[in-house]
Write an enzyme that holds these catalytic residues in place. Structure first.
Site, mmCIF file in Angstrom:
data_model
loop_
_atom_site.group_PDB
_atom_site.id
_atom_site.type_symbol
_atom_site.label_atom_id
_atom_site.label_comp_id
_atom_site.label_asym_id
_atom_site.label_seq_id
_atom_site.Cartn_x
_atom_site.Cartn_y
_atom_site.Cartn_z
ATOM 1 N N TYR A 185 47.084 39.913 48.110
ATOM 2 C CA TYR A 185 46.826 40.292 46.710
ATOM 3 C C TYR A 185 48.137 40.306 45.911
ATOM 4 C CZ TYR A 185 44.850 43.175 42.889
ATOM 5 O OH TYR A 185 44.433 43.662 41.671
ATOM 6 N N PRO A 201 47.721 45.478 34.867
ATOM 7 C CA PRO A 201 47.179 46.840 34.845
ATOM 8 C C PRO A 201 47.741 47.668 35.999
ATOM 9 C CG PRO A 201 45.408 45.180 34.857
ATOM 10 C CD PRO A 201 46.690 44.495 35.235
ATOM 11 N N GLY A 237 33.284 46.406 35.405
ATOM 12 C CA GLY A 237 34.668 46.869 35.514
ATOM 13 C C GLY A 237 35.506 46.515 34.290
ATOM 14 N N ILE A 238 36.739 46.115 34.533
ATOM 15 C CA ILE A 238 37.655 45.768 33.444
ATOM 16 C C ILE A 238 37.085 44.608 32.631
ATOM 17 C CG2 ILE A 238 39.947 44.814 32.960
ATOM 18 C CD1 ILE A 238 40.978 46.387 35.412
ATOM 19 N N ASN A 248 40.073 37.125 34.578
ATOM 20 C CA ASN A 248 40.016 38.509 35.048
ATOM 21 C C ASN A 248 39.418 38.633 36.452
ATOM 22 O OD1 ASN A 248 39.512 41.594 34.654
ATOM 23 N ND2 ASN A 248 37.482 40.721 35.050
ATOM 24 N N ALA A 249 38.632 37.641 36.887
ATOM 25 C CA ALA A 249 37.959 37.766 38.192
ATOM 26 C C ALA A 249 38.989 37.980 39.291
ATOM 27 C CB ALA A 249 37.137 36.507 38.480
ATOM 28 N N GLY A 276 50.027 46.677 52.712
ATOM 29 C CA GLY A 276 48.672 46.249 53.089
ATOM 30 C C GLY A 276 48.057 45.237 52.130
HETATM 31 P P1 NDP Z 1 35.717 44.704 40.002
HETATM 32 O O1 NDP Z 1 35.724 44.566 41.474
HETATM 33 O O2 NDP Z 1 35.136 45.947 39.392
HETATM 34 O O3 NDP Z 1 35.008 43.434 39.324
HETATM 35 C C1 NDP Z 1 35.413 42.161 39.712
HETATM 36 C C2 NDP Z 1 34.718 41.127 38.869
HETATM 37 O O4 NDP Z 1 35.172 39.831 39.296
HETATM 38 C C3 NDP Z 1 33.216 41.129 39.060
HETATM 39 O O5 NDP Z 1 32.575 40.803 37.831
HETATM 40 C C4 NDP Z 1 32.991 40.011 40.060
HETATM 41 O O6 NDP Z 1 31.715 39.395 39.967
HETATM 42 C C5 NDP Z 1 34.053 39.034 39.634
HETATM 43 N N1 NDP Z 1 34.389 38.095 40.704
HETATM 44 C C6 NDP Z 1 34.906 38.379 41.920
HETATM 45 N N2 NDP Z 1 35.079 37.251 42.633
HETATM 46 C C7 NDP Z 1 34.660 36.232 41.830
HETATM 47 C C8 NDP Z 1 34.566 34.825 41.992
HETATM 48 N N3 NDP Z 1 34.957 34.236 43.125
HETATM 49 N N4 NDP Z 1 34.097 34.085 40.966
HETATM 50 C C9 NDP Z 1 33.697 34.671 39.814
HETATM 51 N N5 NDP Z 1 33.750 36.009 39.603
HETATM 52 C C10 NDP Z 1 34.213 36.766 40.613
HETATM 53 O O7 NDP Z 1 37.232 44.524 39.562
HETATM 54 P P2 NDP Z 1 38.103 45.274 38.451
HETATM 55 O O8 NDP Z 1 37.352 45.344 37.177
HETATM 56 O O9 NDP Z 1 38.662 46.501 39.023
HETATM 57 O O10 NDP Z 1 39.327 44.242 38.325
HETATM 58 C C11 NDP Z 1 39.340 43.197 37.366
HETATM 59 C C12 NDP Z 1 40.683 42.498 37.477
HETATM 60 O O11 NDP Z 1 41.745 43.417 37.252
HETATM 61 C C13 NDP Z 1 40.939 41.879 38.853
HETATM 62 O O12 NDP Z 1 41.641 40.665 38.702
HETATM 63 C C14 NDP Z 1 41.835 42.904 39.515
HETATM 64 O O13 NDP Z 1 42.622 42.332 40.514
HETATM 65 C C15 NDP Z 1 42.656 43.368 38.336
HETATM 66 N N6 NDP Z 1 43.238 44.681 38.520
HETATM 67 C C16 NDP Z 1 42.460 45.776 38.724
HETATM 68 C C17 NDP Z 1 43.040 47.020 38.875
HETATM 69 C C18 NDP Z 1 42.248 48.252 39.055
HETATM 70 O O14 NDP Z 1 42.865 49.295 39.233
HETATM 71 N N7 NDP Z 1 40.930 48.217 39.030
HETATM 72 C C19 NDP Z 1 44.497 47.177 38.871
HETATM 73 C C20 NDP Z 1 45.220 45.968 38.630
HETATM 74 C C21 NDP Z 1 44.598 44.767 38.477
HETATM 75 P P3 NDP Z 1 30.428 40.084 40.682
HETATM 76 O O15 NDP Z 1 30.057 41.244 39.815
HETATM 77 O O16 NDP Z 1 29.408 39.023 40.703
HETATM 78 O O17 NDP Z 1 30.861 40.514 42.049
#
Ligand code: NDP
Length: 240
Positions: A147, A177, A13-14, A82-83, A143
């Site tokens: 978050y 974002p 992802g991001i 970012n997680a 909802g």
């Molecule tokens: P994804 O769900 O695609 O990816 C999430 C990532 O975070 C994965 O690599 C995951 O690891 C990791 N992760 C989740 N929980 C944990 C944990 N407890 N410890 C370590 N790593 C963890 O998310 P996005 O790329 O969409 O989002 C990235 C960030 O951007 C987040 O903080 C999200 O809230 C924020 N965001 C996203 C938006 C969007 O539209 N997508 C909008 C606004 C903010 P694993 O692969 O092992 O599961």
């Protein structure tokens, strides 16, 4: 010597886009992830970027994870928090566990990673911390009390820590974002997503690389006067 960065959730992802963008800048990246071993293995094979598994919600695991990265790659000067996860539901339907988990991962993770790296940054007189917030932390979202609270907390955390780091060459900034085309957004029901996109002036979802571009700017050697700020990257959806 190349600077070392940890990108939490940096394997998809991001986060993946951020890991790639920082690598392109000549930074040595350690991409943390939480559970998807298969994905992380494929990411490392594809990109050559090392991946490290630990739960950012676990304070001791963050201390241990940073120690391992530093032993293998060198002192960590850059952290991108970012997680993040979602566990959506209206307040009436939201369990305490769903509240607690989102706060502990999304907001607690920022605290844990800053605690594990701030002293080292301070001693070296250089640091870059970038926290990934969200448009829903700025504007709220139906909802998502968990978050929105966690992400809103990230924006306060950023401004407070920026004041503590400034004298030591450590900048702390956030990116908020808008809706970005990743697995997280793929989980939103199509009919809801259609309504969301209709409200984005740019008329489309953002790309992960467009968030990574903001991170690349904030971690730059010449970005030392930018601190405590929140950069909104949302196609004009919310002007804060
Ligand atoms: P994804 O769900 O695609 O990816 C999430 C990532 O975070 C994965 O690599 C995951 O690891 C990791 N992760 C989740 N929980 C944990 C944990 N407890 N410890 C370590 N790593 C963890 O998310 P996005 O790329 O969409 O989002 C990235 C960030 O951007 C987040 O903080 C999200 O809230 C924020 N965001 C996203 C938006 C969007 O539209 N997508 C909008 C606004 C903010 P694993 O692969 O092992 O599961």
């Amino acid at each position: 010597m190349a600077r070392v960065a940890i990108v939490t959730g940096g394997t998809r992802g991001i986060g993946e886009a951020i890991s790639l963008a920082l690598t392109d800048l000549g930074i040595t990246v350690a991409a943390n992830y939480g559970g998807s071993d298969e994905n992380a293995r494929a990411f490392t094979e594809r990109t050559g970027i090392k991946s490290y598994k630990w739960n950012v919600a676990d304070h001791q695991a963050c201390l241990d994870g940073v120690a391992q990265v530093e032993a293998e790659l060198g002192p960590v000067d850059i952290v991108v928090n970012n997680a993040g996860i979602t566990r959506d539901g209206t307040l009436m339907k939201m369990s305490y566990e769903a509240w607690d988990e989102v706060i502990r991962v999304n907001l607690g993770g920022c605290f844990n990673m800053a605690k594990a790296t701030f002293t080292g940054m301070k001693s070296r007189g250089f640091g870059r911390i970038v926290n990934i917030g969200s448009i829903n932390g700025q504007a709220g979202q139906y909802g998502q009390v968990n978050y929105a609270a966690a992400k809103s907390g990230i924006h306060g955390f950023t401004k407070a820590l920026a004041q503590e780091g400034a004298r030591f060459g450590i900048t702390v900034n956030a990116i908020a974002p808008g809706y970005i085309d990743t697995d997280m957004v793929a989980a939103v029901p199509p009919e809801v997503l259609e309504k969301i996109v209709a409200k984005i002036p740019a008329g489309r979802l953002g790309q992960a690389s467009e968030i990574a571009r903001g991170v690349a700017f904030l971690v730059g050697e010449n970005s030392g006067f930018v601190t405590g700020s929140t950069l909104s990257i949302n196609g004009g959806q919310h002007m804060y």
